[in-house]
Design an enzyme around this catalytic site. Sequence first.
Site, short mmCIF file in Angstrom:
data_model
loop_
_atom_site.label_atom_id
_atom_site.label_comp_id
_atom_site.label_asym_id
_atom_site.label_seq_id
_atom_site.Cartn_x
_atom_site.Cartn_y
_atom_site.Cartn_z
N THR A 13 0.82 -1.21 0.00
CA THR A 13 0.00 0.00 0.00
C THR A 13 0.85 1.26 0.00
O THR A 13 0.68 2.15 -0.84
CB THR A 13 -0.92 0.00 1.24
N LYS A 45 7.80 -9.38 -3.27
CA LYS A 45 7.75 -10.81 -3.00
C LYS A 45 7.54 -11.63 -4.26
O LYS A 45 8.02 -12.75 -4.39
CB LYS A 45 6.63 -11.11 -1.99
N LYS A 105 7.80 1.61 12.12
CA LYS A 105 7.79 2.01 13.54
C LYS A 105 8.33 0.92 14.44
O LYS A 105 9.00 1.20 15.44
CB LYS A 105 6.36 2.36 13.97
N GLU A 129 9.80 9.73 9.19
CA GLU A 129 8.60 10.50 9.47
C GLU A 129 7.34 9.65 9.40
O GLU A 129 6.42 9.80 10.22
CB GLU A 129 8.48 11.66 8.46
N GLY A 134 1.23 8.58 10.29
CA GLY A 134 0.97 8.65 8.86
C GLY A 134 1.37 9.96 8.21
O GLY A 134 2.55 10.30 8.12
N LYS A 205 5.03 3.69 18.82
CA LYS A 205 5.05 5.08 18.34
C LYS A 205 5.38 6.04 19.47
O LYS A 205 6.13 7.01 19.28
CB LYS A 205 3.71 5.41 17.70
N GLY A 302 -2.97 5.01 5.56
CA GLY A 302 -3.48 5.07 4.20
C GLY A 302 -2.35 5.26 3.20
O GLY A 302 -1.27 5.74 3.53
#
Length: 428
Positions: A13, A45, A105, A129, A134, A205, A302
């Site tokens: 994604t 992959k 993270k 970042e 996100g 986080k 997202g």
Amino acid sequence: MKPVKVGLLGLGTVGTGVVRIVEGNQEDLSSQVGSPIVIEKIAVKNTEKDRVIAVDRAKLTEDPWEVIRHPDIDVIVEVMGGIDQTKEYILEALERGKHIVTANKDLMALHGSEILAKAQEKQCDVFYEASVAGGIPIIRTLIEGFSSDRITRIMGIVNGTTNFILSKMSQEGASYEEVLAEAQALGYAETDPTSDVEGLDAARKMAILGTLGFRTNVELKDVTVRGITSVTREDITYAKRLGYEMKLLGIADRRDDEITISVQPTMVRQNHPIASVNGVFNAVYVHGEAVGETMFYGAGAGELPTATSVVADIVAVIKNLKLGVNGLKAIVPYKQKRLQSDEHIMSKNFILLHVDDKAGVLAQITQIFAEYEVSLASVVQQPNEHNPDAEIIIVTHNASKASMDKVLKHFESLAVIRRIKSVYRVEG
């Protein structure tokens, strides 16, 4: 203008979003950095898999080492996930003088200090970042925007899955199990949601944010963690009745150079800005001695929001390349870590007790609070038509964790208390 070549580890994604932004915004990006940005090689992959974007198959490989060892690649972008093997890839890339951008993270929370030390040794950049919140540029803000201030508190909703679940429970009166199933159907929660709902994702986080905000090496083991699996409709109903919303908050506090960091379901006063953050959105509230209170809000996950942060880091690396200052901006923790003791960790608390419905019970309970010097903001005793016992709802003033632990332990041995139903931190 000689192009800057990028190697991409992962084309899921976020990786797909990176390709979309780099190729779609090439003119704007090139004008910022003074040269084209080219994605030279991508580790996946399965090179034969059909993809939602068109990618030159000659650029695909199933061997990440081919990307890392490519002589023309300047920047490695890691969006494949994983920890141990991924750490090997990144350390080898740094050894070869390549700069790193990652959204990982888990990796940075567990091995960030080792990776940043290697980067400093090799004068390479490591930017991450996208690993927290996100599309919200909170890491760059902590490093650069607050560089002249002393941060005393970071409080945030940093996990969209749990915020979606708690928001739906609050707005629709649904149960945890019902909303979790919906979140999984919508793709907001994994088939195994443990990392999200047990607070582990948020804890990682907060370890990163605590390290950057307090300039000390916060490890995952330093974060007290409690997830949302025990939160019930009843808890949320009582929270709303008292003027609160339930949120899974990460909270990092510093007082007298001692720190405490936790992730836990928290009742937040409805007039606090963070209480109105719903759905899969994230928000991070930062308090500095000079600037006061600030809050950052946006999409916490997202494809494109997260990829925006990744590409911004790529731009930062290339600008440093042009200036010849790579490896000079890393924040290496320099303060000795001092954790607050339970006697110094302070918070307001909500307690829901099921008790014998008879005279004198409330007096016994308030006497125990007095014994451990915990003052009370409000006490409500009421019957519940669904419960043969009486219910006592208590909100305390600020009290130490040590005192509250003693109160709750004493309650366990008190015959008139049938059950300590719920205990939550209160903010606002």
